[in-house]
Design an enzyme around this catalytic site. Structure first.
Site, PDB file in Angstrom:
ATOM      1  N   HIS A 117      49.741  92.031 -97.179  1.00  0.00           N
ATOM      2  CA  HIS A 117      48.375  91.867 -97.659  1.00  0.00           C
ATOM      3  C   HIS A 117      47.643  93.200 -97.588  1.00  0.00           C
ATOM      4  O   HIS A 117      48.020  94.099 -96.845  1.00  0.00           O
ATOM      5  CB  HIS A 117      47.620  90.825 -96.823  1.00  0.00           C
ATOM      6  CG  HIS A 117      47.551  91.151 -95.365  1.00  0.00           C
ATOM      7  ND1 HIS A 117      48.568  90.859 -94.494  1.00  0.00           N
ATOM      8  CD2 HIS A 117      46.597  91.750 -94.605  1.00  0.00           C
ATOM      9  CE1 HIS A 117      48.250  91.252 -93.274  1.00  0.00           C
ATOM     10  NE2 HIS A 117      47.050  91.799 -93.313  1.00  0.00           N
ATOM     11  N   CYS A 137      42.495  92.892 -86.952  1.00  0.00           N
ATOM     12  CA  CYS A 137      43.614  93.655 -87.507  1.00  0.00           C
ATOM     13  C   CYS A 137      43.052  94.655 -88.508  1.00  0.00           C
ATOM     14  O   CYS A 137      41.882  94.573 -88.878  1.00  0.00           O
ATOM     15  CB  CYS A 137      44.644  92.732 -88.155  1.00  0.00           C
ATOM     16  SG  CYS A 137      44.067  91.866 -89.635  1.00  0.00           S
TER      17      CYS A 137
END
Length: 688
Positions: A70, A206
């Site tokens: 991603h 993240c």
């Protein structure tokens, strides 16, 4: 997620990924090509480069046969999810082997919170074995897309194994239901007469804030329910950052950080048992983390988190405007200081080696003699000059950054450069940074069509904000500020006699009042700003500021040496380090002493700093280096008088602090510590 079916359609599902991909790069390309075909991605190679860059930060393979590449990319027009299934499996770096379920998540760099919340919801679903099992059993692309966008997992057809297991599951369902009824929910209050349950707060984050952030949160929450503890998670992801309630943090018994980017506002959690790991650990071994932090709490192992960056501590929404303004300004100053130190010291070394006319030397790019010391001096001077030229743009850029995060950088740097161009100097940089941040914050509040959201952060915001800030700086506020800067420069240049001494006293008091805090930084920034267009007056100001800033740590070091019995054993140890810190112009070396006894240490420091600042100005001492302390004394005008000014101030501060402590405190006997609980009550200092 049912309200956003368009995020994934049957055309974005590949149930036979093996025929086109056997590596993670090939899998990403195969799924990305489907996005391109639907117009969701505008540049295939550019998007894949962004995916690869994200993958290089940390593998995106997860336990359980899941790969979740991603990224956020400027080449994505709207938040999109593509899904592929592989029989052979594709290696995404997961500890337990290849992935058979591959999700490619593509988000625009300016994706709105609603879409990113939907993506985070998918990430949480991936921790559900029933959900992943249904995806493995699906036979049609439409059915798979429906499962992912939020239709009931039960609509998926059961596999043969599931059909065989159904009778046994029916037989076991009643005891399990009874067990669930008997087990209290995770957020239930403790039973009457029982002990209060263990409480944990956690933060997950993240690099992209899309997937791992929320998967770690889901894993920790599930493990907490099984362990019977109360856990509240703050997800610092792209879908928004909402701080945990202050009362929740206060009541927590322990903290878990599962993150790959800095935790924002980290000091909130200071003084609690802490486990600090990467976000993958939060996904893969949440039960171990909960057990570990409970053991730390049982041992009383307290961990003090590292201090925040200026932007991390941007202020709560309830803070006053003055508080937020101070934080924004300190953000710019903090990022500016390394440029000041590097550039200023290189310039000073150039003068020291090549003489005061080294600024007239030709460019070293056109003329450099390897054996000539003046060429080397010119190299140092010109390199330092280039570094120092960033001072005002960096100040403006990071003030805007403190206000509006990364979108503020472009207009901030542009405005700072305009301030340099029109000679608005340090004051112009302050104004440019505040204007840039305000303009970006205003643009971010506007409602824009969905088609523009993907290009907002990379095209629209930089273009509009830079143009507006450039207009304001060149034609509206820049010229008056430049005139004010010129008047200030002329005033400094004309300072002499009593006026110079008074300014030295004021600067000395500011440098020593908060020992490296906001007032100290204001005085220091004022002095450094004068070095952008050095005059005799601005060089005197720089000298007075550095001299005064050296006094507090040197005075505390001297006081612990001559009257050690007035200080605790810890303070005497800190006094040894304070010699070097003071000599290096690190005023913060006196903070441990001020924290322990502020009503005596701070007035004593201010008294000595005021004397030193006044004497430095009276002696007409000058300084071209913005930092360095005693190590740049050869670069100081009238160095012997400069050292005398520092010595007098140190003696004054030492005498005052010794006098104040002696008047209120009995000396500690040799070998005893003033903090010793067995010491006589008369030796305990009055509360401050």
């Amino acid at each position: 997620m049912s309200e956003n079916h368009a995020m994934i359609t049957a055309e974005l599902v590949d149930l036979d990924l093996d025929r086109s991909a056997d590596t993670k790069e090939a899998a990403a390309r195969a799924l990305a090509e489907r996005m391109v075909a639907l117009g969701r991605v505008t540049d295939l190679d550019g998007f894949l480069a962004d995916v690869a860059a994200r993958e290089a930060q940390m593998p995106t393979g997860l336990d359980g046969g899941i790969g979740i590449p991603h990224c956020r990319s400027a080449h994505v027009t709207e938040p999109t999810l593509a899904f592929g299934r592989s029989v052979r499996g594709i290696d995404f770096g997961a500890p337990d082997g290849p992935a058979d379920l591959v999700f490619l998540i593509a988000a625009p760099t300016g994706a709105d919170d609603a879409h990113l919340t939907i993506l985070s919801s998918l990430a949480r679903q991936l921790m559900n074995a029933e959900f992943t099992g249904a995806l493995r059993a699906a036979t049609e692309a439409e059915q798979t897309a429906a499962l992912i966008w939020g239709d009931d997992v039960a609509t998926a057809p059961p596999t043969a194994d599931q059909r065989e297991a159904e009778p046994q599951r029916e037989a076991d369902s009643q005891p399990e239901a009874e067990s669930q009824q008997e087990r209290p929910p995770a957020d239930a209050p403790p039973a009457e007469g029982g002990t209060e349950r263990f409480r944990i707060v956690a933060v997950t984050s993240c690099p992209t804030g899309i997937a791992h952030t929320y998967m770690a949160a889901e894993a920790l929450e599930s493990a907490a329910r099984e362990a019977g503890v109360e856990l509240t998670v703050e997800t610092q992801g792209s879908a928004g950052f909402t701080r945990l309630d202050a009362e929740t943090v206060e009541r927590a018994d322990a903290v878990i950080f599962a993150h790959d980017v800095p935790v924002r506002d980290k000091p909130r959690f200071a003084g609690k048992p802490t486990v600090d790991v990467g976000v993958k650990a939060g996904i893969n071994r949440p039960a171990e983390l909960i057990a570990e932090v409970r053991e730390k709490a049982a041992r009383g192992d307290l961990t003090a988190p590292a201090g925040p960056t200026p932007v991390d501590n941007a202020g709560d929404s309830g803070d006053s405007y003055a508080t937020k303004l101070r934080v924004w300004l300190m953000s710019g100053v903090s990022y500016m200081v390394p440029f000041v130190a590097a550039g200023g010291l290189l310039i000073a070394l150039g003068f020291a080696i090549g003489g005061w006319r080294i600024d007239k030397a030709p460019s070293v790019a056109e003329h450099f003699v390897w054996t000539d010391h003046t060429s080397w001096a010119a190299l140092l001077f010109q390199t330092g000059g280039l570094a120092f030229a960033f001072l005002v743009p960096v100040l403006a850029g990071y003030i805007a950054y403190g206000m509006a995060d990364r979108p503020g950088l472009v207009p901030g740097f542009v405005g700072g450069s305009v301030a340099v161009t029109i000679e608005a100097g340090f004051l112009g940089g302050l104004a440019a940074g505040l204007l840039a941040g305000a303009v970006v914050m205003g643009i971010q509040r506007l409602h824009v069509p969905a088609v523009l959201r993907g290009i907002m952060p990379v095209v629209v915001i930089p273009l509009v904000s830079a143009a507006v800030v450039g207009f304001l700086m060149f034609l509206v506020v820049g010229k008056p500020i430049a005139s004010l800067q010129g008047a200030l420069t002329d005033w400094l240049e004309g300072l002499s006699g009593a006026n110079a001494v008074i300014l030295g006293v004021i600067l000395g008091l500011m440098m020593c009042f908060d020992l490296g805090g906001p007032l100290n930084k204001v005085a220091y920034a004022f002095a450094v700003g004068g070095l952008t267009h050095p005059t005799d007056g601005s060089l005197k100001v720089m000298a007075a500021v550095m001299a005064a800033g050296m006094v507090p740590p040197l005075a505390m070091a001297l006081a612990t040496t001559v009257r050690g019995r007035l200080f605790t054993r810890t303070e005497r140890e800190n006094g040894k380090a304070a010699w070097f810190l003071g000599a290096s112009f690190i005023t913060e070396g006196a903070i441990p002493f001020a924290a322990a006894d502020p009503l005596r240490v701070i007035p004593a420091s201010m008294a000595g700093g005021a004397v030193t600042g006044a004497l430095s100005m009276a002696f007409d001492c000058t300084l071209r280096a913005p930092h360095g302390g005693a190590f740049v004394v050869p670069l100081i005008g009238r160095p012997l008088l400069y050292l005398l000014a520092i010595a007098v101030g140190v003696c004054v501060s030492t005498a005052v602090v010794v006098l104040l402590k002696s008047a209120r405190r009995t000396p500690v006997a040799p070998g005893r510590d003033a903090a010793d609980p067995t010491a006589d009550a008369s030796r305990v200092p009055a509360a401050v």
